[in-house]
Write a protein that holds these residues in place. Structure first.
Motif, mmCIF file in Angstrom:
data_model
loop_
_atom_site.group_PDB
_atom_site.id
_atom_site.type_symbol
_atom_site.label_atom_id
_atom_site.label_comp_id
_atom_site.label_asym_id
_atom_site.label_seq_id
_atom_site.Cartn_x
_atom_site.Cartn_y
_atom_site.Cartn_z
ATOM 1 N N LYS A 121 -45.027 -1.425 22.230
ATOM 2 C CA LYS A 121 -45.275 -2.383 23.312
ATOM 3 C C LYS A 121 -46.080 -3.560 23.126
ATOM 4 C CE LYS A 121 -47.731 -2.720 27.745
ATOM 5 N NZ LYS A 121 -47.960 -2.177 29.020
ATOM 6 N N GLU A 154 -38.286 -4.246 30.316
ATOM 7 C CA GLU A 154 -38.563 -3.684 29.011
ATOM 8 C C GLU A 154 -38.734 -4.546 27.913
ATOM 9 O OE1 GLU A 154 -36.321 -2.800 31.126
ATOM 10 O OE2 GLU A 154 -35.643 -0.643 31.130
ATOM 11 N N PHE A 155 -38.077 -5.774 28.211
ATOM 12 C CA PHE A 155 -38.088 -6.872 27.049
ATOM 13 C C PHE A 155 -38.099 -8.334 27.745
ATOM 14 C CE2 PHE A 155 -33.735 -7.599 27.395
ATOM 15 C CZ PHE A 155 -32.842 -6.409 27.841
ATOM 16 N N LEU A 169 -40.186 -0.550 17.307
ATOM 17 C CA LEU A 169 -41.115 -1.366 18.003
ATOM 18 C C LEU A 169 -41.935 -0.857 19.202
ATOM 19 C CD1 LEU A 169 -38.509 -4.246 18.766
ATOM 20 C CD2 LEU A 169 -40.185 -4.057 16.903
ATOM 21 N N LEU A 185 -31.227 -2.418 19.807
ATOM 22 C CA LEU A 185 -32.329 -2.086 20.235
ATOM 23 C C LEU A 185 -32.245 -1.230 21.175
ATOM 24 C CD1 LEU A 185 -35.711 -2.224 20.479
ATOM 25 C CD2 LEU A 185 -35.341 -4.109 22.429
ATOM 26 N N THR A 193 -43.184 -8.291 19.157
ATOM 27 C CA THR A 193 -42.043 -9.536 19.002
ATOM 28 C C THR A 193 -41.236 -9.499 17.779
ATOM 29 O OG1 THR A 193 -43.628 -10.541 20.409
ATOM 30 C CG2 THR A 193 -41.570 -11.770 19.686
ATOM 31 N N GLY A 204 -37.558 1.940 21.719
ATOM 32 C CA GLY A 204 -38.021 0.779 21.074
ATOM 33 C C GLY A 204 -37.611 0.843 19.594
ATOM 34 N N TYR A 235 -40.935 -6.881 23.128
ATOM 35 C CA TYR A 235 -40.738 -5.693 23.672
ATOM 36 C C TYR A 235 -41.841 -5.084 24.443
ATOM 37 C CZ TYR A 235 -39.412 -0.813 23.350
ATOM 38 O OH TYR A 235 -39.002 0.701 24.017
ATOM 39 N N ILE A 255 -33.640 0.556 24.016
ATOM 40 C CA ILE A 255 -34.794 0.123 24.879
ATOM 41 C C ILE A 255 -35.778 1.266 25.089
ATOM 42 C CG2 ILE A 255 -34.911 -1.092 27.013
ATOM 43 C CD1 ILE A 255 -32.203 -1.950 27.006
#
Lengths: 99, 675
Positions: B465, B320-321, B463, B411, B468, B416, B535, B413
């Protein structure tokens, strides 16, 4: 898939539980071929059948054609999903469905 | 080396001494020589005069002119002459003679002439005229005749034409009237004088030479003893010390000379030796200390390095990141730090901090801060409360008055959502998936450790997809080049945007090299710390590759159902999808590789807006487009119905979208179901 057979005179009731798909279809096919010869009435109980794929449809079609000659075939307790399949493929017109 | 001393110094001294001696000797002998000559000359003169005065009494001066006229035939004359001869013999003089000079004194006439037998001269007869021998005689003649000179003497030692050197004493012969009638001369040889003089010179010279030799030897001896020997000793000692660098056991330089300069030199050398040894000991111990400090610092540096996460990729199984971070201290240990850790499976904490100062003090403070932040954050506290708790704890024990700027973010996850607080730290930079990096001007609280009781404010950033976030300390923006220019925020943002799309590690590498290019040779002034997190969101796509056999339909169905459950797919749709899988996978199993068996890949992807699931079937078998199959006529009766084509028909009917593609040797069949 589990197949339960119940023969009463010339009436054969087959209950299916599980899934009737490409893998299990041959199993039903064999069963029917073995038992169908002297059957006047074939009842297929689908209350415990989760779903059916086109392989299953073919078996049903074949069975229906045979029973059309020999007597009759009833399909019982069809769930929503399978009903949807019958509708989409126009099998509702071909099969005798009783719920 | 000693030869040199001898050659130069001794030689100079000795030659000076010898030269002096010779000069002295020369002067002494010259004086002696003249003294000698004068004494003897005077003695000769005096004795010659005695003879002359005696001779004068034998001559009747008044009658000299008469004698001349007579030609010496006078009895008185003859008597005087014979008496003069006797005197001459007895007195042992060379010649006694009387002359009458001409008025111009260039010539003279002999009157009486007595010669000694041993001279070998011939007697001059009376009246014999002769030229005056030298100017000296001429002067004396004149002086006697005109000036009243009573005594004169002439020494004749040159131009003798074979004659002996002699001295002549002259006196006037005066008559009874007092006038000068003639000149009486007594001539004596000077042989003895000459011999004596020569002997004197010989003796004196010999003595001088002997003395010179003795003096040289004495000087050499003295120089050696007084000078060469002590200097040699000093030089040996200096050499020994230069090699051994320690004080010797014997005190070789004590009292080696009475000469003050040499003894000063010796004692200076002794003192310098002591000082040098002490200095060496000092330096050695300082160097050992420095070495130890260096070792300790390098261990401290290691400890610090180990305390911040430095293994990358940090979470290889979390798709995921993508996270990467680096810290380059300006000295062995630094005051910047970054930190990241998973609070739980769905929460990633990110920390970026900068302690005021550098080196050991900042490093110690950094360790404390880091541990406090991570321990408090791990309890699940919101970021702003973490910072205020950490702040209060630090302020309670902060006599040194240090402070630290901190950016803390957590974060979530799965969604986001980034929740963060900023305590006086640099603005983070955020790049949206299709955009460019920009500074995100978040709200700043006060630095941590400055004052207690400070409250912080948490903010949220969503955040998506491909987004950054880039965090850094002021070591980046304040990196200085030789012209004292700062790297600055603008250059940072430009550098971040050089590459359109890169991984976290690529981004940091790029920034580092931009900073290096900018700074050039100037020394690194501050710690340089950076962190980037890219992310991707939850992994929306899952894939299964399996042999395409009828037996594997179950596995494939299980695999797909798993994903469907995760995204909350309704049961009916799931059933329909299962049917579709059955149809499509058995098609591949039966036809794609017939008669062989081959692999197929099933890919499941969930999409949002609208929520849907996309399943792709890929195989490398014979190209086959199932969609080409004509739909069966569902209006036909059972007998009329065709047995085939139902499967695909079902799929087409139950799925929202079905598409097929043959690309790069692969059959790609995609179905989409909105859920």
């Amino acid at each position: 898939m589990e197949i339960l057979k119940n023969k009463n005179g010339s009436t054969l009731t087959i209950s299916l539980s599980g899934r009737l798909d490409t893998v299990s279809a041959p199993q039903l096919d064999d069963e029917l071929k073995a038992s169908i010869s002297d059957v006047k009435e074939l009842i297929l109980n689908l209350s415990d059948l989760e779903y059916m794929s086109s392989a299953g449809l073919r078996i049903l079609l074949s069975a229906q054609k045979t029973m059309n000659v020999n007597g009759k075939m009833i399909v019982k307790n069809v769930n929503e999903t399978i009903m949807g399949v019958f509708e989409v493929t126009g099998f509702t017109d071909i099969l005798t469905i009783e719920n | 080396m000693f030869k040199k001393i001898k050659n130069k110094l001794s030689f100079n001294i000795i030659s000076s001494v010898v030269l002096l001696l010779l000069i002295f000797g020369f002067i002494a002998s010259t004086i002696g020589y003249w003294q000698f000559t004068n004494s003897l000359t005077t003695e000769y003169n005096d004795s010659a005069f005695c003879t002359a005065e005696t001779a004068a009494t034998l001559i009747n001066a008044d009658r000299i002119n008469e004698y001349l006229e007579n030609g010496g035939e006078d009895d008185e004359y003859k008597l005087s002459l014979s008496r003069l001869d006797t005197l001459c013999e007895k007195q042992n003089v060379s010649v006694i003679y009387t002359i009458l000079p001409d008025p111009d004194y260039n010539h003279y006439t002999s009157i009486f002439n007595s010669v000694n037998k041993n001279t070998g001269y011939d007697r001059w007869e009376i009246g014999y005229v002769r030229e005056t021998s030298t100017e000296a005689y001429k002067k004396i003649y004149k002086a006697i005749c005109e000036d009243g000179l009573k005594r004169g003497s002439v020494i004749r030692d040159k131009n003798l034409n074979g004659g002996q050197p002699h001295i002549t004493s002259l006196m006037p012969l005066t008559g009874t009237d007092g006038t000068v009638k003639a000149i009486l001369c007594v001539q004596r040889p000077m042989e003895q004088l000459d011999i004596g003089r020569k002997a004197y010179i010989r003796h004196i010279s010999l003595t001088m030479v002997i003395l010179a030799i003795l003096a040289s030897l004495l000087t050499i001896f003295l120089i050696r003893r007084q000078f060469v020997k002590p200097v040699k000793k000093i030089s040996e000692e200096a050499e020994r010390f230069a090699t051994e660098n320690r004080i010797s056991n014997e005190s070789t330089l004590k009292n080696i000379s009475k000469i003050s300069e040499i003894s000063v030199l010796a004692s200076s050398i002794e003192k310098m030796e002591l000082d040098t040894v002490r200095y060496i000991e000092n330096i050695t111990s300082i160097a050992a200390d420095k070495e130890r400090m260096g070792t300790e610092l390098s261990i401290a540096s290691k400890i610090q390095e180990d305390s911040i996460p430095s293994i990358f990729p940090a979470y290889p199984d979390r798709k995921e990141f993508d996270i990467f971070a680096s810290m380059t201290p300006a000295k062995e240990v630094g005051g910047d730090f970054y930190d990241f850790f998973l609070i739980d499976d769905d929460h990633l904490a990110l920390v970026m901090a900068d302690v005021s100062g550098k080196g050991v003090p900042a490093a110690l403070f950094m360790m404390v801060t880091k541990i406090l932040v991570s321990e408090i954050a791990k309890t699940g506290t919101p970021t702003n409360e973490v910072l205020s708790t950490v702040n209060n704890r630090i302020c309670a024990h902060n006599k040194a008055g240090m402070f630290v700027t901190v950016w803390l973010g957590i974060l979530e996850i799965s969604t986001g959502i980034l929740r963060a607080s900023n305590a006086g730290h640099e603005y983070p930079a955020i790049k949206r998936a299709d955009g460019k990096f920009e500074l995100f001007k978040d709200k700043h609280g006060f630095v941590v450790g400055g004052m207690d009781g400070i409250k912080y404010k948490e903010y949220e950033v969503q955040l998506s997809k491909g987004d950054t976030i880039f965090l850094y300390t002021d070591g980046v923006t304040e990196a200085t080049n030789a012209k004292n220019e700062l790297f600055g925020n603008d250059r940072l943002v430009n550098a971040l945007n050089i590459k359109d799309d890169c991984t976290a590690i690529e981004l940091l590498t790029c920034i580092k090299s931009e900073i290096d290019k900018f700074v050039g040779d100037a020394p690194q002034f501050d710690d340089i710390t950076m962190m980037a997190v890219k992310y991707f969101g939850e992994d929306k796509m899952k894939e299964l590759t399996i042999n395409a056999t009828v037996e594997n339909i179950e596995k494939v169905t299980e695999f797909v159902n798993e994903q469907l459950e995760l995204c909350g797919c309704p049961v009916k749709a799931q059933m329909q999808i299962d049917v579709a899988i059955d149809e499509l996978f058995s098609n591949i199993a039966h036809y794609a590789y017939d008669p062989d068996v081959g692999p197929a890949t099933v890919r499941v992807e969930t999409r949002e807006n609208p929520l849907s699931v996309i399943i792709t079937f890929i195989d490398n078998g014979k190209p086959y487009d199932p969609l080409k199959k004509i739909d069966p006529d569902i209006t036909l009766s059972a007998e009329e119905r065709d047995i085939g084509g139902l499967g695909i028909f079902l799929v087409k009917k139950t799925m929202d979208d079905v598409s097929y593609e043959y690309r790069n040797g692969q059959n790609i069949l995609t179905i989409k179901k909105n859920i």
